[in-house]
Scaffold this active site. Structure first.
Site, PDB file in Angstrom:
ATOM      1  N   ARG A   1      61.745 133.220 -21.037  1.00  0.00           N
ATOM      2  CA  ARG A   1      61.007 132.277 -20.185  1.00  0.00           C
ATOM      3  C   ARG A   1      60.914 132.750 -18.743  1.00  0.00           C
ATOM      4  NH1 ARG A   1      63.855 128.314 -23.665  1.00  0.00           N
ATOM      5  NH2 ARG A   1      65.571 128.632 -22.207  1.00  0.00           N
TER       6      ARG A   1
ATOM      7  N   GLU B   1      79.224 130.333 -25.271  1.00  0.00           N
ATOM      8  CA  GLU B   1      80.219 129.311 -25.606  1.00  0.00           C
ATOM      9  C   GLU B   1      81.045 129.788 -26.806  1.00  0.00           C
ATOM     10  OE1 GLU B   1      80.359 124.474 -26.131  1.00  0.00           O
ATOM     11  OE2 GLU B   1      78.441 125.518 -26.180  1.00  0.00           O
TER      12      GLU B   1
END
Lengths: 177, 177
Positions: free
Chosen positions: B62, B99
């Site tokens: 993006r 994570e």
């Protein structure tokens, strides 16, 4: 396109990528060259100066870099066509065949402009599988496909076949594989 | 930034993506809105009108849509920072923690402008892990990191921590998670 010789010079060619026997046409060297990148965007705008385009669909992810400046210049919506699982909202998806197996792309249903003429943009067209899947997505979402623009076309791979009457424009074509 | 309220209105918020409890800030709705996209690019150009920027590094994928028009407008090189395995030439790579597990990004060594001031661009900054890895890549390639620009910042995730003295600019910030 009298300056296409210089575009050829700006495209980096890398043998045996992604596998042995394939010559990869790399546009990162075009992007790193401001004159070459400007040439591509100007030529793209020129190519559609007499065509009604209401929105641009950009194919992940190298298509994004050519579609974004074009959409801004024309002041029209930019729609991202992404690999499966990356768009958070409600999507329309389509599968397409790869050399081994298949892939799936999708678009946000809310972002497809109903009844509008959309230009599909990518950096390179080879067999045209991704482009055909994108065209299917847009039509199912209610849009009309106005055309396909890719900087590079690999002409020996017959990408115009199976695209029906959708006009495909490129800035430079190579024989391919 | 007196119009930031309208930017907020243009950003689609999607709960529980990519997993339960996370509110996802989606910029595809900004791109599909020509006024909102134009606002972002104009604000970005304005934000660096008094800063020397020699090149732009765009974080996949993006980041590409904001970095490309900026690079064109300034007439400076655009460098793609991609996920491992997508760039065909000789690369420099860096790992960063997710994570669960880790990811790796890379850049073409030949595209890193030695001794030049590079702006890193992405759509959103949360913990800043990808941006720190990008900064490491560019420095190892011999460039100087002039700053970081992201449209959206999730301020509660302390993204400015660990970025040292690299200035981070955003157009809008949310508390995050």
């Amino acid at each position: 396109m009298t300056s296409s010789f210089s575009l050829d010079g700006a495209i980096r060619k890398i043998p045996d990528f992604p596998k042995k026997g394939i010559l990869f046409y790399d546009i990162t060297s075009v992007l790193a060259n401001p004159d070459a990148f400007r040439f591509c965007i100007d030529a793209m705008i020129q190519a559609y100066s007499n065509t009604r385009i209401d929105a641009v669909a950009a194919v992940e992810s190298r298509g994004f870099v050519f579609a974004a400046p074009f959409a801004l210049k024309l002041g029209i919506p930019l729609i991202l066509v992404r690999k499966k699982g990356k768009l958070p909202g409600k999507t329309i998806s389509a599968k397409y065949a790869l050399e081994y197996g298949e892939a799936e792309i999708e678009v946000h249903e809310a972002d497809v402009p109903k009844g509008k003429r959309v230009l599909i943009v990518d950096d390179l067209i080879a067999t045209g599988g991704t482009i055909r899947a994108t065209s299917e997505l847009l039509k199912r979402g209610g849009a009309e496909v106005a055309g396909v623009f890719c900087v590079i076309g690999l002409s020996s791979l017959n990408f115009r076949k199976d695209l029906g009457d959708i006009p495909v424009k490129t800035l430079i074509e190579y024989e391919g594989e």
